[in-house]
Each structure stands twice: as C-alpha cells, then as structure tokens.
Scaffold this motif. Sequence first.
Motif, PDB file in Angstrom:
ATOM      1  N   ARG A  78      15.332  62.024  32.409  1.00 42.81           N
ATOM      2  CA  ARG A  78      16.044  60.806  32.041  1.00 42.81           C
ATOM      3  C   ARG A  78      17.152  60.512  33.064  1.00 42.81           C
ATOM      4  O   ARG A  78      17.327  59.385  33.511  1.00 42.81           O
ATOM      5  CB  ARG A  78      16.626  60.943  30.636  1.00 42.81           C
ATOM      6  N   GLY A  79      17.877  61.574  33.431  1.00 39.64           N
ATOM      7  CA  GLY A  79      18.976  61.417  34.400  1.00 39.64           C
ATOM      8  C   GLY A  79      18.490  60.847  35.712  1.00 39.64           C
ATOM      9  O   GLY A  79      19.183  60.059  36.351  1.00 39.64           O
ATOM     10  N   GLN A  80      17.283  61.227  36.098  1.00 38.02           N
ATOM     11  CA  GLN A  80      16.783  60.791  37.405  1.00 38.02           C
ATOM     12  C   GLN A  80      16.033  59.465  37.351  1.00 38.02           C
ATOM     13  O   GLN A  80      16.030  58.726  38.318  1.00 38.02           O
ATOM     14  CB  GLN A  80      15.846  61.862  37.978  1.00 38.02           C
ATOM     15  N   ASN A  81      15.379  59.186  36.226  1.00 38.15           N
ATOM     16  CA  ASN A  81      14.423  58.073  36.217  1.00 38.15           C
ATOM     17  C   ASN A  81      14.765  56.893  35.319  1.00 38.15           C
ATOM     18  O   ASN A  81      14.090  55.865  35.379  1.00 38.15           O
ATOM     19  CB  ASN A  81      13.033  58.597  35.793  1.00 38.15           C
ATOM     20  N   ILE A  82      15.757  57.072  34.463  1.00 33.99           N
ATOM     21  CA  ILE A  82      16.051  56.002  33.513  1.00 33.99           C
ATOM     22  C   ILE A  82      17.516  55.589  33.639  1.00 33.99           C
ATOM     23  O   ILE A  82      18.397  56.439  33.792  1.00 33.99           O
ATOM     24  CB  ILE A  82      15.731  56.455  32.065  1.00 33.99           C
ATOM     25  N   LEU A 149      26.553  51.681  36.694  1.00 34.77           N
ATOM     26  CA  LEU A 149      26.257  53.051  36.246  1.00 34.77           C
ATOM     27  C   LEU A 149      24.775  53.221  35.886  1.00 34.77           C
ATOM     28  O   LEU A 149      24.231  54.312  35.985  1.00 34.77           O
ATOM     29  CB  LEU A 149      27.128  53.405  35.034  1.00 34.77           C
ATOM     30  N   SER A 150      24.152  52.121  35.486  1.00 29.33           N
ATOM     31  CA  SER A 150      22.744  52.240  35.085  1.00 29.33           C
ATOM     32  C   SER A 150      21.790  52.152  36.278  1.00 29.33           C
ATOM     33  O   SER A 150      20.619  52.493  36.141  1.00 29.33           O
ATOM     34  CB  SER A 150      22.390  51.177  34.051  1.00 29.33           C
ATOM     35  N   ILE A 158      14.953  50.553  33.850  1.00 27.32           N
ATOM     36  CA  ILE A 158      16.285  50.174  33.369  1.00 27.32           C
ATOM     37  C   ILE A 158      16.111  49.608  31.962  1.00 27.32           C
ATOM     38  O   ILE A 158      15.332  48.674  31.743  1.00 27.32           O
ATOM     39  CB  ILE A 158      16.925  49.108  34.287  1.00 27.32           C
ATOM     40  N   LEU A 159      16.814  50.207  31.014  1.00 28.81           N
ATOM     41  CA  LEU A 159      16.724  49.779  29.614  1.00 28.81           C
ATOM     42  C   LEU A 159      18.076  49.223  29.193  1.00 28.81           C
ATOM     43  O   LEU A 159      19.099  49.913  29.319  1.00 28.81           O
ATOM     44  CB  LEU A 159      16.384  50.974  28.723  1.00 28.81           C
ATOM     45  N   ALA A 160      18.092  47.995  28.712  1.00 31.03           N
ATOM     46  CA  ALA A 160      19.373  47.374  28.348  1.00 31.03           C
ATOM     47  C   ALA A 160      19.355  46.933  26.893  1.00 31.03           C
ATOM     48  O   ALA A 160      18.434  46.246  26.448  1.00 31.03           O
ATOM     49  CB  ALA A 160      19.653  46.187  29.265  1.00 31.03           C
TER      50      ALA A 160
END
Length: 209
Positions: A78-82, A149-150, A158-160
């Motif tokens: 998650r840290g790397q890809n999202i 930051l995202s 990218i999820l918003a």
Amino acid sequence: MLQSSNLTFQYKKTDRLFRFPNIDLKTQENLLILGKSGIGKTTLLHLLAGILKPSSGIVAVNNVDITRLRDNSLDRFRGQNIGLVFQQNHAIQTLNVLENLKARLFFSYQKVNLQKIEALLAELDLLDCKTSKIQTLSEGQLQRLGIALSVIHEPELILADEPTSSLDDANCKIVLDLLVKQAAKTKANLVVITHDHRIRPYFQNTIVL
Ligand SMILES: Nc1ncnc2c1ncn2[C@@H]1O[C@H](COP(=O)(O)OP(=O)(O)OP(=O)(O)O)[C@@H](O)[C@H]1O
C-alpha cells in the motif's frame, strides 16, 4: 491497473451484506463512484485500499491480489502503490510541509529526493510554505498538501474520498484538475468516491452504487 470482482463485505455484528459492482480499469483510466450517503462508498474505497478485508472477492492492483497479502506485505504494498486522499487532513502535525513529504517517501521505502519534492510543491503552489507548520496552513493549502502526500511516491492507484464535497465550484475545479493532472503524470488510476455530481465530466467511467 485496478480490478475487483465479486466483492462483498459485512461489518462485524451487523446483518447488512454489501455487494459491490465489479471494477476493471486499464492503465491511466479513471473512475468516479457515486452514491447517496450510507450506501457504502467509503467501505468500497477502504476495500480497494486494502484497509478492509472483503468477506469474498478479490481486489487486484497492478495484478497483485491485495486481499491475499498479509499485514506487513500489505502495508508495504500500500505504501508503495496506493495514494490516499482523505476528506480530513492526515498530515503529521509536529512536522512541517517538507518534512511531511520526506516522511511520506520514507514510509514508501523510497529515497528522499528534495528536487522531486520541491517540484511537486511548486506545481501545487505550496513552495512558499514548505517550512510552515501544518496548523498554520489555510484550508486550500491543506487540501493541496493532501494531494501532494497522496502522489509524491508516484503510486499506481490514487483513491480519493469526497475530495470536493465541501468546496465551492472554483475550488472544486482546482482540486479535480490537480488530481487528474497528477494521475496522468504518473500514469496512475484515479478513483474518486463522492456524492458530488459536479465532477462527473472529468471521468471516463462512472459507477453508481
Ligand atoms: N465500522 C462499522 N461498523 C458497522 N457499521 C459501519 C461501520 N462503518 C460504516 N458502517 C455502516 O455502513 C454503512 C455504509 O457506510 P459508508 O461510510 O461506507 O457509506 P458512505 O456511502 O461512504 O456514506 P457517506 O457518504 O455518508 O460518507 C453505513 O450505514 C454505516 O453506518
């Protein structure tokens, strides 16, 4: 690329079983998920981010089924890809703007690249406040920092969550333009959940829950 299929979810100690439509996004395609309050939009976003584990079904990000990853691997993936854009500001209050972005890269297991950070800050009109404490930023600056930051770690996805619902038309356009531009720059999939119908024209794909 983002795929989900046969996703269902049930919160503990509740009877309601959420069933979500399948998602299949090719590289760089974006998706708007619309739905009224309480329908399960945030629940779906959290499933796509791996924050919640589904009762059944799969979520694949860049061909990795994140529902099968264990805690440490999932955190790392998650840290790397999202990249997540939240409604509320999630910056670390004790750090300034620049330090927050450095920390974000650190937690994504990426080398801290000052030039890259400053270029992004300049693009988001935040360079002048790079040494500012978070509590001194305006609402607009906080929102743009949330976007910075995202995307600083150039995620695949990218999820918003409701990035525009409290904004007037002018700021709604600014935030959407920034998100779409940043997603295109890194060839990421952009997924926005909202009940804000104003942003429909920005999206190739729409799902109504
Ligand atoms: N941790 C939880 N435990 C039990 N029920 C929950 C939990 N979180 C959310 N729910 C319930 O699940 C339903 C869907 O919530 P969710 O936040 O996904 O909806 P939403 O469509 O994003 O709503 P809104 O637009 O109002 O934010 C709601 O009825 C909510 O009360």
